[in-house]
Design an enzyme around this catalytic site. Sequence first.
Site, PDB file in Angstrom:
ATOM      1  N   GLU A   1     -37.285   4.641 -80.254  1.00  0.00           N
ATOM      2  CA  GLU A   1     -38.249   4.407 -79.169  1.00  0.00           C
ATOM      3  C   GLU A   1     -38.560   2.925 -79.016  1.00  0.00           C
ATOM      4  OE1 GLU A   1     -41.000   8.464 -79.053  1.00  0.00           O
ATOM      5  OE2 GLU A   1     -41.601   6.819 -80.347  1.00  0.00           O
TER       6      GLU A   1
ATOM      7  N   ASP B   1     -41.363   5.164 -75.527  1.00  0.00           N
ATOM      8  CA  ASP B   1     -41.653   6.579 -75.301  1.00  0.00           C
ATOM      9  C   ASP B   1     -41.880   6.846 -73.811  1.00  0.00           C
ATOM     10  OD1 ASP B   1     -42.807   9.313 -76.186  1.00  0.00           O
ATOM     11  OD2 ASP B   1     -44.471   8.407 -75.074  1.00  0.00           O
TER      12      ASP B   1
END
Lengths: 245, 245
Positions: free
Chosen positions: A133, A65
Amino acid sequence: MSVIRNILNSRSSKGGNFFIAMQKILGFKPKNITHYEKAFTHRSLNQKDKLGNAVNFERLEFLGDAMLSAVIAGYLFKTVPGGNEGYLTKMRSKIVSRKHLNELGKDLNLISFVQTNIPKDQFGVNIHGNLFEALVGAIYWDRGYKYCKRFIYERVINPYVDIEQLEGKVISYKSLLIEWCQKKKKSFNFEVYEDTGNDEVKHFAVKLRIDDRVVAKARATSKKKAEEKASKRAYYALQTHIENE
Amino acid sequence: MSVIRNILNSRSSKGGNFFIAMQKILGFKPKNITHYEKAFTHRSLNQKDKLGNAVNFERLEFLGDAMLSAVIAGYLFKTVPGGNEGYLTKMRSKIVSRKHLNELGKDLNLISFVQTNIPKDQFGVNIHGNLFEALVGAIYWDRGYKYCKRFIYERVINPYVDIEQLEGKVISYKSLLIEWCQKKKKSFNFEVYEDTGNDEVKHFAVKLRIDDRVVAKARATSKKKAEEKASKRAYYALQTHIENE
């Protein structure tokens, strides 16, 4: 546990399926394949490392992220010299929206690699984005920022990021086109069929007909994207008609 | 405007004051000094580039913030293998808190470089942290992720990040020490004096006396930090006493 280990070992060796599948998705050879295994290890397996630390993809999600945010920030900073801080922040959150990350993970069929003790159909819809992610996190861990950036450009920015569309100047070419057809009393039809060929990832092809004439064709990793692509092509082909009437 | 330009030109040439000051802060030679000038250009100057885009440090703040988050994420991921996603997120927000960034900017006296049309004493307290972020953004723009990461390690992580302290296991060595002195009816005294020497940045030195005996000395970029450092040293020196009693 040892059964799972064995499966991982056999599938992760350099000639193993997992290694080859990763290499195709990444576009480069993994250095340390175990980092990628972790990106697909669900907490339900209760895996621990030698020191007793939990091993699953959640920590890698955190890392991925952060890397997505950084790379997209760098991209927007360069690409939109006229955008102020607020604009850049807004554009970034559109690009890394949960919805978009889920699409990216789904297109790569990342869920097929997950090792889990619970049935995969019990995962929520966000599993796709979370795995995407985690994969980005694993790339950073394995090869550093440069490779991570390259992957994000290849898989996120180049194929999907269209600043005009993000700005809401054009919401959907498909809806623009349908609106025009209805106004002009023309029939339209999207013929979609699977066309994966030799690709790792499932692909769809579409033929867009207006008044029974094929006006555009396109191919993409989802039905929706293929339709949008064909509509965009048709839109530009028909632009003079559409704008003058 | 042209006056400001001239000032920037003269101060930014390779032998200029600004170039030299930046080089000292960065620990390397800037490639494109104009990127750093932008990191210190306040919106009140109303500067525009050739295309009419506003030039000030706000866009660089966005970029720097993203790079700080990414580098700190990578650091925490490696350093705290037992921390889960929630823990890592919490620790990161402590490290990049507004308060901490303001301290970092203040210690480097970044405000002294700002070009502005409004008096500097009218800036809010967050100007220091904002400039620090903008400087990090300029480093990324000028030299890429590697230099950016190195700078953040040298200026943020190595000198200030102490996981135990962030976890709240030890809030402040100074308060621990004072508590112990009071309990043991010992007198204590922090003697602080400025000791900048040849450093670019103001420094403070402190002598910590317990019962009139110097038990620790330290030197840092703020009074508070110097006291904390001396207390930590004293704490470890006196640890057997403190823990047994």
